[in-house]
Design an enzyme around this catalytic site. Structure first.
Site, mmCIF file in Angstrom:
data_model
loop_
_atom_site.group_PDB
_atom_site.id
_atom_site.type_symbol
_atom_site.label_atom_id
_atom_site.label_comp_id
_atom_site.label_asym_id
_atom_site.label_seq_id
_atom_site.Cartn_x
_atom_site.Cartn_y
_atom_site.Cartn_z
ATOM 1 N N SER A 268 0.818 -1.208 0.000
ATOM 2 C CA SER A 268 0.000 0.000 0.000
ATOM 3 C C SER A 268 0.859 1.268 0.000
ATOM 4 O O SER A 268 1.720 1.407 -0.846
ATOM 5 C CB SER A 268 -0.951 -0.058 1.190
ATOM 6 O OG SER A 268 -2.077 0.716 0.928
ATOM 7 N N HIS A 410 -7.633 -5.688 -0.345
ATOM 8 C CA HIS A 410 -6.402 -4.939 -0.089
ATOM 9 C C HIS A 410 -5.692 -5.489 1.150
ATOM 10 O O HIS A 410 -6.176 -5.315 2.269
ATOM 11 C CB HIS A 410 -6.828 -3.484 0.151
ATOM 12 C CG HIS A 410 -5.713 -2.513 0.266
ATOM 13 N ND1 HIS A 410 -4.925 -2.164 -0.809
ATOM 14 C CD2 HIS A 410 -5.253 -1.804 1.316
ATOM 15 C CE1 HIS A 410 -4.027 -1.273 -0.423
ATOM 16 N NE2 HIS A 410 -4.206 -1.040 0.874
HETATM 17 C C1 GTR Z 1 -5.430 4.530 1.714
HETATM 18 C C2 GTR Z 1 -4.830 5.348 0.618
HETATM 19 C C3 GTR Z 1 -4.069 4.476 -0.315
HETATM 20 C C4 GTR Z 1 -3.185 3.494 0.407
HETATM 21 C C5 GTR Z 1 -3.759 2.984 1.712
HETATM 22 C C6 GTR Z 1 -2.756 2.343 2.685
HETATM 23 O O1 GTR Z 1 -6.223 5.270 2.560
HETATM 24 O O2 GTR Z 1 -5.864 6.013 -0.059
HETATM 25 O O3 GTR Z 1 -3.334 5.274 -1.228
HETATM 26 O O4 GTR Z 1 -1.933 4.014 0.596
HETATM 27 O O5 GTR Z 1 -4.382 3.986 2.426
HETATM 28 O O6 GTR Z 1 -1.599 2.692 2.755
HETATM 29 O O7 GTR Z 1 -3.209 1.486 3.432
#
Ligand code: GTR
Length: 442
Positions: A268, A410
């Site tokens: 991420s 995710h």
């Molecule tokens: C989210 C963000 C993403 C990603 C994620 C993370 O809120 O929009 O770009 O980086 O966090 O790091 O878990």
């Protein structure tokens, strides 16, 4: 006798209309999620004067540095020139860690500008009884080194940590309650059993992840704050990436680690960071981006899922302030993320997506790798030939490039790690003997 309840005609009509709207929105979403960009991408292989780059030599001598500069100037920001000294102190070495199966170390990185200093800590696990220096995976973590394993020996950070009631973190302080809460993301034993080491740093130890006007973390040592910052001053992603390179500096001093076989990995926001670290620091032999999305592997011009304006609004401190000029105007960016992928060439690069992770735009992540792969071709390596996503859970491995889209959401899972380790077995194998180092430690 059976009775049948009929809905009034008006309600039936309304329900039908709603279904049509939902279905057509879904169809649109689906179409866009597998459609290419809407705007042409900047040319990867034309230099700033419009001349074509045709060889790896021209790439290295001309285009690579132009692209790096564009990313510094417009996206991530530039590391300040201020002199910082960096020292390492090995806090402890446990030759019988994890029930006797591992060597464990913690190393304090001490950064100083001459009058002020800042420290952060690298946690390292190495397989026990390895013959000579080992390859390892290096990655930042979100909640503190102590969260990656239940091992009670791991120090707990006393710095700012994001509150999380599930982890018992309140008032931005971590306690022993959060030991091991992120162990599912860090399969330490599996990594060690395959002959790889693992090193991790809590990203907030390098720079706390909130918009504080760059007053703390490493920023405190280097710059004027707030409004005095240049539009290309480094944002937090660049600072975290800088920290990863300092870990590499340390590995160069540690005879147990083969610094020629280090993979930098991140999930991420920390996947955005591993990409930027790998782009700038060619000492990393392999780079892994796990669900990195916008500002990571995903093409900005696709404007699908998280957009440049979303990320700059939610996280104003992540990028150089100039990146904000491209909010709702991705087409004006002089770069796109396929050019970031290309900066890893000809090294090993693995990009991974998750099917339900629409916010990170899986197809945009793949296309970035696809378009960027041309540069591997300049080195005579295989390039990606299909601009279509592979099937879910069917990794596509081509030369020094890897990609998969996994079932699920995710996250970084054991499935992801297994693919990275299989890939590493080809590109920085644990079994290989290192011909450039004499094994020193026994
Ligand atoms: C989210 C963000 C993403 C990603 C994620 C993370 O809120 O929009 O770009 O980086 O966090 O790091 O878990």
């Amino acid at each position: 006798m059976k009775t049948t309840k009929h809905l009034p005609g008006k309600i039936v009509l309304l329900l039908a209309l709603q279904i049509i709207v939902v279905v057509s929105l879904f169809a649109q979403d689906k179409a866009k999620s597998t459609k290419h960009t809407f705007v042409p991408l900047p040319e990867l292989l034309l230099n700033s004067e419009g001349a074509r780059i045709e060889s790896s030599r021209q790439w290295e001598e001309i285009r690579r540095s132009e692209i790096l500069e564009l990313f510094r100037e417009h996206v991530y920001g530039r590391v300040p020139e201020a002199e910082l000294s960096v020292d390492f102190e090995v806090k402890y070495v446990d030759l019988n860690a994890l029930g006797g199966s591992a060597v464990q170390k913690e190393v304090e990185v001490q950064v100083s500008n001459g009058s002020d200093n800042h420290t952060f800590s690298i946690l390292i696990y190495l397989p026990k009884d390895s013959q000579g220096p080992v390859p390892l995976f290096l990655g930042l973590n979100f909640y503190g080194n102590h969260t990656i394993h239940t091992d009670k020996q791991i120090s707990i950070t006393d710095r700012w940590v994001r509150n999380n009631s599930d982890f018992g973190i309140t008032e931005n302080k971590a306690t022993s309650e959060s030991r091991g809460v992120r162990a599912h993301r860090w399969p330490v034993e599996q990594i060690l059993s395959r002959g790889y080491g693992l090193a991790t740093i809590y990203y907030g130890d390098i720079d706390p992840d909130f918009d504080d006007g760059f007053k703390n973390g490493i920023h405190r040592l280097t710059e004027e704050r707030g409004d005095d910052r240049d539009p290309d001053s480094w944002g937090s992603i660049a600072t975290w990436a800088w920290g990863l390179s300092r870990a590499m500096d340390y590995f160069e001093t540690d005879a147990d680690v083969d610094q020629k076989r280090v993979a930098v990995i991140g999930h991420s926001r920390l996947g955005k960071t591993s990409l930027w670290a790998g782009a700038q620091d060619e000492r990393f032999a392999m780079v892994v981006s796990n669900n990195s999305g916008c500002g990571g592997a995903a093409l900005s011009r696709r404007a699908f899922g998280e957009r440049v304006s979303n990320i700059n609004t939610s996280f104003p401190h992540w990028f150089a302030s100039r990146f904000h000029d491209y909010n709702d105007n991705e087409a004006a960016l002089p770069v796109d993320q396929h050019m970031l992928m290309a900066l890893m060439a000809p090294r090993a690069l693995y990009v991974a997506s998750a099917r339900e992770d629409k916010w990170a735009d899986p197809f945009g992540e793949y296309l970035s790798l696809f378009y960027g792969s041309k540069v591997w071709g300049l080195y005579g390596n295989d390039v990606l030939t299909s601009d279509q996503l592979p099937e879910v859970d069917q990794p596509r491995l081509t030369g020094n490039l890897g990609y998969h889209i996994r079932t699920g959401k995710h996250d970084i899972t054991l499935y992801d790690w297994e693919q990275y380790m299989d890939f590493a077995d080809h590109h920085m194998p644990a079994a290989a003997s290192s011909d450039h180092l004499i094994p020193v430690s026994l």
